[in-house]
Motif scaffolding. Structure first.
Motif, PDB file in Angstrom:
ATOM      1  N   LEU A   1       0.847  -1.194   0.000  1.00 57.53           N
ATOM      2  CA  LEU A   1       0.000   0.000   0.000  1.00 57.53           C
ATOM      3  C   LEU A   1       0.883   1.244   0.000  1.00 57.53           C
ATOM      4  CD1 LEU A   1      -2.707   1.539   0.340  1.00 57.53           C
ATOM      5  CD2 LEU A   1      -2.431   1.225   2.821  1.00 57.53           C
ATOM      6  N   ASN A   2       0.733   2.063  -1.028  1.00 58.65           N
ATOM      7  CA  ASN A   2       1.421   3.349  -1.067  1.00 58.65           C
ATOM      8  C   ASN A   2       0.482   4.423  -0.539  1.00 58.65           C
ATOM      9  OD1 ASN A   2       3.929   2.579  -2.277  1.00 58.65           O
ATOM     10  ND2 ASN A   2       2.811   2.239  -4.184  1.00 58.65           N
ATOM     11  N   VAL A   3       0.969   5.209   0.385  1.00 61.90           N
ATOM     12  CA  VAL A   3       0.143   6.250   0.994  1.00 61.90           C
ATOM     13  C   VAL A   3       0.884   7.574   0.993  1.00 61.90           C
ATOM     14  CG1 VAL A   3      -1.061   4.629   2.513  1.00 61.90           C
ATOM     15  CG2 VAL A   3       0.986   5.789   3.347  1.00 61.90           C
ATOM     16  N   ALA A   4       0.115   8.665   0.989  1.00 59.05           N
ATOM     17  CA  ALA A   4       0.652  10.005   1.213  1.00 59.05           C
ATOM     18  C   ALA A   4       0.250  10.407   2.621  1.00 59.05           C
ATOM     19  CB  ALA A   4       0.099  10.991   0.191  1.00 59.05           C
ATOM     20  N   ILE A   5       1.212  10.888   3.407  1.00 58.52           N
ATOM     21  CA  ILE A   5       0.947  11.274   4.792  1.00 58.52           C
ATOM     22  C   ILE A   5       1.136  12.779   4.917  1.00 58.52           C
ATOM     23  CG2 ILE A   5       1.606  10.966   7.202  1.00 58.52           C
ATOM     24  CD1 ILE A   5       2.754   8.238   6.392  1.00 58.52           C
ATOM     25  N   LEU A   6       0.071  13.457   5.249  1.00 52.27           N
ATOM     26  CA  LEU A   6       0.095  14.900   5.461  1.00 52.27           C
ATOM     27  C   LEU A   6       0.114  15.158   6.958  1.00 52.27           C
ATOM     28  CD1 LEU A   6      -0.229  17.797   4.199  1.00 52.27           C
ATOM     29  CD2 LEU A   6      -2.672  17.525   4.648  1.00 52.27           C
ATOM     30  N   GLU A   7       1.156  15.838   7.445  1.00 54.81           N
ATOM     31  CA  GLU A   7       1.314  16.082   8.878  1.00 54.81           C
ATOM     32  C   GLU A   7       1.264  17.575   9.183  1.00 54.81           C
ATOM     33  OE1 GLU A   7       4.695  13.673  10.594  1.00 54.81           O
ATOM     34  OE2 GLU A   7       5.147  13.584   8.454  1.00 54.81           O
ATOM     35  N   ASN A   8       0.697  17.907  10.308  1.00 63.90           N
ATOM     36  CA  ASN A   8       0.751  19.273  10.828  1.00 63.90           C
ATOM     37  C   ASN A   8       1.996  19.382  11.700  1.00 63.90           C
ATOM     38  OD1 ASN A   8       0.487  21.739  12.087  1.00 63.90           O
ATOM     39  ND2 ASN A   8      -1.631  21.440  12.708  1.00 63.90           N
ATOM     40  N   VAL A   9       3.034  20.042  11.188  1.00 64.78           N
ATOM     41  CA  VAL A   9       4.297  20.164  11.922  1.00 64.78           C
ATOM     42  C   VAL A   9       4.417  21.521  12.606  1.00 64.78           C
ATOM     43  CG1 VAL A   9       5.515  18.530  10.439  1.00 64.78           C
ATOM     44  CG2 VAL A   9       5.477  20.942   9.810  1.00 64.78           C
ATOM     45  N   SER A  10       3.355  22.302  12.558  1.00 63.56           N
ATOM     46  CA  SER A  10       3.374  23.590  13.236  1.00 63.56           C
ATOM     47  C   SER A  10       2.878  23.406  14.669  1.00 63.56           C
ATOM     48  CB  SER A  10       2.479  24.599  12.505  1.00 63.56           C
ATOM     49  OG  SER A  10       1.115  24.257  12.662  1.00 63.56           O
ATOM     50  N   GLY A  11       2.920  24.434  15.427  1.00 58.13           N
ATOM     51  CA  GLY A  11       2.445  24.372  16.803  1.00 58.13           C
ATOM     52  C   GLY A  11       0.997  24.785  16.955  1.00 58.13           C
ATOM     53  N   GLU A  12       0.324  25.048  15.834  1.00 52.92           N
ATOM     54  CA  GLU A  12      -1.051  25.529  15.871  1.00 52.92           C
ATOM     55  C   GLU A  12      -1.950  24.634  15.017  1.00 52.92           C
ATOM     56  OE1 GLU A  12      -1.957  28.027  17.713  1.00 52.92           O
ATOM     57  OE2 GLU A  12       0.080  28.603  18.348  1.00 52.92           O
ATOM     58  N   PRO A  13      -3.270  24.667  15.259  1.00 54.79           N
ATOM     59  CA  PRO A  13      -4.197  23.940  14.385  1.00 54.79           C
ATOM     60  C   PRO A  13      -4.061  24.431  12.940  1.00 54.79           C
ATOM     61  CG  PRO A  13      -5.312  24.604  16.400  1.00 54.79           C
ATOM     62  CD  PRO A  13      -3.970  25.287  16.414  1.00 54.79           C
ATOM     63  N   MET A  14      -4.261  23.538  11.994  1.00 49.10           N
ATOM     64  CA  MET A  14      -4.043  23.825  10.578  1.00 49.10           C
ATOM     65  C   MET A  14      -5.331  23.572   9.806  1.00 49.10           C
ATOM     66  SD  MET A  14      -1.055  22.117   8.220  1.00 49.10           S
ATOM     67  CE  MET A  14      -1.840  20.504   8.006  1.00 49.10           C
TER      68      MET A  14
END
Length: 637
Positions: free
Chosen positions: A308-321
């Motif tokens: 399974l190939n997946v794209a992972i989108l992460e929030n790396v900031s300190g605030e809600p995105m």
């Protein structure tokens, strides 16, 4: 005089009307224009200006002054072209070029996008929400899986083709433990069923099905059929020789094997198309020991495992995105297809805007997992094991053939098996040597998705595309070890402990034409005031501007300017690097500065030679380059 005054008044009125429309369109509709007069123009704002038929000159000046908050996608380009037909073909072309060159994202990109390849039981653990920091710290325990067609297809396969888990632990190819033995023990106690399509049904995750003695006979008979393309390999152990015969399997061959979840999985996904190189059949003629001493045949089927190939989108900031629209292309298929076929199909699909993440708000540290595709690849065409044995080279086949001739052919101890004559063996030896053996193709099953763009905090970013040659592809402000991807300039910083220039990764990835010129950011592992930019690949790089962002422990951001005046401003005064070229860039560091993180920010583009598609240099990972790589001439600095 009166007539001239009236004409002047009308001209002034037209100019005033244009400026009013321009201000209203740029003012985010419901907010006062004063609050937005310096913000980049949004995609919706520019579209509104085109619908109001604002003159080309006013549009260009506004874009150059304020910039835009999005990168041009296939969808937005079509929308602008439709709404801006009044500009004419040359006017539209100039407008799109201006938009591409004036993307002004926030200083700190709040997200990170990573492509990951999940193999074996990682698929079960992901869907069972058991992947945590012990398995893969990129996902952590807080992630949302997009419920798209790829996931629906995978879920149906998992529910249909699973078997009881019997392992003692979970591991990857490098044998690095990713989960505790306690979870494996828990699964065994619960009689947990795991997906055989990704893990196989033999210890070690081998995708093999073993033939019973009565089922081997039809395959052994096929050795005497000259139409069958068998390959031959021989091994020598202390006590006897082992003869291995293998060929690409047909659906008829697969149907000979016993009905197991794995065999049924292979029959299901090949019901509409069975590729010639999908799997292989292996026959072993070997000596048996113990109560059943003698010579016997064993048969195996080896097929590819699903990944399974997946794209992972992460929030790396300190605030809600805020996660807005995705621009995607989807291909729907109910059969196996090659990657090239899928790529052509996706390119022919019309891109669509979709909200893949309905909650809209992604908290700091949370991730979104987007299933991209289901792939199958046979890394080994046949599982010929040479453990405890020594392969007999073709130069030793003449002696082997004499011994088989003296024995009257290859004969099994049991009754019913045909004798494989020395003439047949000689034909297989010669035929196998003449045909070059190559690995099987990679096949994709079911739906596939391509993500072109994503909207984060109302800023539209183009997405780096999935590269199937890499297990890990990272974009954005990735502070972790990442694999090098694509062609683009390489960045090196100096390590005092190792007394060497070490690789930090690549910059300007994907900006492979003047029209794609943009700004990129690379977080550095070390920085002492200077760095080296190296162009290794067959291309020319054009760097317009570069600076260092230093983040202090107090949270202040300080900009370090380069001493090279060509890189001070984005003024189209490019620093050009040809293949093999490099440049040392020094930066002005304020006295007493201590920073917890440094990032290189650069704008520009590169032009590959001959418009060829080039693979990354040595396919090396950042960790590998960090350990060994030194740019040419680095010993002088």
């Amino acid at each position: 005089m009166i007539l001239q005054a009236k004409k002047s008044a009308r001209r002034t009125k037209r100019i005033w009307l244009v400026m009013v429309l321009l201000t209203l369109a740029l003012s985010a509709r419901a907010q006062p224009a004063v609050q937005n007069e310096n913000k980049p123009i949004s995609e919706e704002g520019l579209l509104m200006l085109l619908e109001q038929r604002i003159p080309s000159g006013a549009l260009i000046r506004a874009i150059e002054r304020r910039g835009v908050s999005f990168q041009l996608t296939s969808v937005s380009e079509q929308e602008f072209s439709d709404a801006g037909q009044y500009l004419g073909s040359n006017g539209l072309k100039f407008l799109l070029t201006t938009v591409r060159g004036n993307f002004r994202p926030p200083a700190n990109r709040p997200y990170r996008l990573t492509y990951r390849l999940l193999e074996g039981h990682a698929i079960d653990l992901l869907m069972d929400r058991k992947i945590g920091r012990q398995w893969d710290r990129v996902l952590g325990a807080r992630y949302f899986i997009v419920q798209n067609e790829v996931l629906k297809t995978l879920t149906e396969l998992v529910n249909t083709f699973s078997d009881e888990f019997s392992g003692d632990k979970f591991f990857r190819e490098d044998r690095t433990p990713r989960t505790s033995r306690r979870l494996a023990s828990q699964y065994k106690i619960q009689n947990k069923r795991m997906f055989v399509g990704s893990s196989g049904n033999l210890p070690g995750g081998q995708p093999s099905t073993i033939l019973s003695a009565d089922k081997v006979l039809p395959l052994v008979n096929l050795l005497n059929d000259s139409k069958e393309e068998w390959r031959f390999q021989a091994f020598r152990s202390r006590r006897s020789d082992l003869f291995s015969f293998w060929k690409f399997a047909s659906r008829r061959d697969l149907e000979m094997f016993p009905s197991t979840p794995l065999q049924e999985f292979y029959l299901f996904i090949t019901k509409n198309y069975f590729p010639r190189d999908f799997g292989s059949v292996l026959l072993d003629f070997h000596e048996q020991f113990g109560c059943d001493e003698g010579f016997d045949w064993s048969g195996y089927f080896f097929g590819p495992l699903l990944r399974l190939n997946v794209a992972i989108l992460e929030n790396v900031s300190g605030e809600p995105m805020n996660v807005g629209r995705f621009i995607i292309e989807e291909n729907h298929s109910d059969r196996l297809r090659t990657r090239q076929e899928i790529s052509v199909a996706l390119q022919s699909r019309q891109s669509e805007k979709e909200y893949l993440f309905s909650p809209g708000i992604l908290k700091s540290g949370e991730s979104i997992v987007i299933p991209i595709e289901l792939s199958l690849l046979s890394e080994e065409l046949a599982g010929v094991s040479d453990e405890g044995k020594r392969a007999i080279p073709p130069t030793g086949y003449a002696d082997l053939l004499r011994r088989v001739t003296a024995n009257g052919g290859i004969k099994a101890t049991g009754t019913g098996y045909p004798t494989i004559s020395a003439e047949t063996l000689q034909r297989l030896m010669l035929g196998g040597n003449k045909r070059k053996v190559s690995a099987g193709n990679e096949y994709l099953y079911g739906p596939s998705v391509r993500v072109e763009s994503i909207e984060i905090n109302k800023v539209g970013y183009l997405i780096r595309q999935f590269d199937p040659s890499r297990l890990l592809i990272t974009s954005g402000t990735d502070e972790e070890v990442m694999e090098e991807i694509g062609s683009c300039p390489y960045v090196y910083t100096y390590s005092a402990p190792e007394k060497a220039w070490l690789s930090e990764g690549v910059i300007l990835y994907g900006f492979n034409s003047k029209l794609k010129e943009s700004t990129d950011e690379l977080v550095l592992e070390r920085f002492n005031g200077k760095l080296i930019i190296v162009e290794k690949d067959p291309e020319d790089s054009f760097i317009d501007m570069a600076y260092i962002k230093a983040l202090t422990s107090e949270g202040r951001e300080i900009i370090l300017k380069p001493k090279n005046t060509n890189l001070l401003y984005a003024d189209n005064q490019y620093l050009k690097l040809k293949q093999g070229g490099q440049v040392i860039v020094d930066f002005e560091i304020p006295s007493g500065l201590t920073a917890k993180r440094y990032s290189l920010v650069a704008s520009g583009y590169y032009l590959p030679y001959g418009n060829e598609i080039h693979k990354p240099f040595n396919g090396s990972s950042r960790r590998q380059l960090t350990r060994k790589a030194k740019p040419r001439g680095s010993s002088k600095h």
